[in-house]
Design an enzyme around this catalytic site. Structure first.
Site, PDB file in Angstrom:
ATOM      1  N   LYS A   1     -12.038  -1.658   6.295  1.00  0.00           N
ATOM      2  CA  LYS A   1     -10.957  -2.653   7.259  1.00  0.00           C
ATOM      3  C   LYS A   1     -11.592  -2.812   8.675  1.00  0.00           C
ATOM      4  O   LYS A   1     -12.063  -4.043   8.963  1.00  0.00           O
ATOM      5  CB  LYS A   1      -9.853  -2.371   7.123  1.00  0.00           C
TER       6      LYS A   1
ATOM      7  N   TRP B   1       0.824  -1.098  -0.177  1.00  0.00           N
ATOM      8  CA  TRP B   1      -0.024   0.209  -0.119  1.00  0.00           C
ATOM      9  C   TRP B   1       0.751   1.376   0.082  1.00  0.00           C
ATOM     10  O   TRP B   1       0.497   2.262  -0.453  1.00  0.00           O
ATOM     11  CB  TRP B   1      -1.032  -0.020   1.228  1.00  0.00           C
TER      12      TRP B   1
ATOM     13  N   ASP C   1      -1.435   6.472   6.608  1.00  0.00           N
ATOM     14  CA  ASP C   1      -2.690   5.497   6.018  1.00  0.00           C
ATOM     15  C   ASP C   1      -2.811   4.814   7.296  1.00  0.00           C
ATOM     16  O   ASP C   1      -1.967   3.835   7.611  1.00  0.00           O
ATOM     17  CB  ASP C   1      -2.170   4.903   4.856  1.00  0.00           C
TER      18      ASP C   1
END
Ligand SMILES: *Cc1c(COP(=O)(O)O)cnc(C)c1O
Length: 360
Positions: free
Chosen positions: A195, A101, A171
């Site tokens: 998530k 990511w 993030d």
């Protein structure tokens, strides 16, 4: 009804109490005579839902008053672009690569300016977090970027990098609300909610006010300026109303559970049960450095691909779903987010123990 133990990395398990409330309010929210899905986003009922969600989130995370909370769309991948478009004044940014990511975020940022990779753990397939205490932070960097919990590899940056005065952008998608965080250490904290918080379709951005700028990169679309959304209280256009409502219910659930300090305790208890089993196991083993282990995503392998497959398939039959590791790493991964009860991890460990007896 038979609900399984869902170890998916995302979209992921939600608290059953929240789903039950959503069911009860499905046809009529309060005395509105309609579902939240059917309401105008300008209605009092919905603006109350939005205001209440923001207030509860602020309380849970103890967000200082000089930070704005934005409820956006476009997922994590849109933040990969919004961050550089809004923050790259000097067109330079420093990225720390600890997984797919952050790699993707850095690649996207390269479209807009110069990206310096100031630390990386790619040499050992992202199985650890590099030392971030004294990095070659670029003098003209507009920000330093991290992905704080690496959903795919199962590592967490437990010690924030020394950014030498630069703003930190993090993030936090897969650790959002899993534990208390000191918001003022960051310029921007953002996460896709699918998530650990809510249903896919909402991205929450927590941003210090001075980073909400008018002088963004010149071609930045109106919808991709933080300022657009900050100026309109996340109601510039139609927001994902129903999904925000579900997030709001999750915030209330978290408050009832005792807040983020309590969630951290529960998450530590769940994770340590699973990690202890992995450390003692003759068959299974964890794949990352112990000091960098995530409380949320726990990858593990048997060391034998055929056996991994057999395990995943038998586990699925027994009601332990979505234990397959990410397609880029293989093996297994148990995501044990806030809404996964201790009992779910306990039962998984029992199942793994039985599998080990039969197959080790
Ligand atoms: C899932 C995930 C993303 C990507 O989110 P999308 O909403 O699918 O774009 C980004 N960062 C992290 C840490 C993630 O876990």
């Amino acid at each position: 009804m038979s609900r399984v133990y869902n170890f998916s990395a995302g979209p992921a398990v939600l608290p059953e109490e929240v789903l039950a409330t959503a069911r009860d309010e499905m046809l009529e929210y309060g005395s509105s005579g309609m579902s939240v899905m059917e309401m105008s986003h300008r209605s009092k009922d919905f603006t109350d839902i939005l205001d209440c969600a923001e207030a509860d989130l602020r309380e849970l995370m103890d967000i200082p008053s000089n930070y704005k909370v934005l409820f956006l769309q476009g997922g994590g991948n849109t933040q990969f672009a919004m961050v550089p478009m809004n923050l790259m004044k000097n067109k330079v940014a420093d990225y720390i690569l600890t997984g797919q990511w952050s790699k993707k975020a850095a690649k996207e940022a390269e479209i807009y300016g110069k990206v310096n990779i100031i630390a990386s753990s790619q040499d050992k397939t992202f199985s650890y977090i590099p030392d971030l205490s004294d990095l070659p932070v670029s003098e003209d960097a507009d920000y330093v970027y991290i992905c704080q919990n690496n959903t795919i590899y199962g590592t967490t940056i437990w010690n924030l990098p020394n950014t030498k005065g630069k703003d930190l952008v993090s993030d936090i998608s897969s650790m959002f609300l899993s534990q208390p965080m000191d918001v003022k250490k960051y310029g921007i904290l953002w996460g896709g909610v699918q998530k650990n918080v809510g249903p896919a379709g909402v991205t929450i951005v927590i941003i210090r006010e001075d980073l909400i700028r008018e002088d963004v990169l010149p071609f930045t679309p109106t919808m991709l300026k933080y300022k657009t959304h900050a100026d309109h209280g996340s109601l510039y256009n139609t927001p994902p109303c129903y999904n925000i409502y579900i997030c709001g219910l999750v915030f209330k659930w978290l408050k009832e559970m005792g807040g983020l300090a309590e969630m951290q305790k529960r998450n530590e208890k769940k994770a340590s049960l699973l990690y202890k089993f992995l450390d003692d196991s003759r068959l299974f083993k964890g794949t990352v450095e112990k000091k960098d282990r995530s409380l949320m995503n726990v990858p593990f392998v048997t060391g034998n691909e055929e056996l991994d497959k057999k395990f995943i398939s038998q586990a699925s039959e027994a009601g332990f779903k979505n234990l397959k590791g990410h397609r880029t790493v293989g093996g297994m991964r148990a995501s044990i987010y806030n809404a996964m009860p201790y009992e779910g991890v306990e039962k998984l460990v029992e199942f793994m123990s039985d599998f080990e007896k039969e197959n080790a």
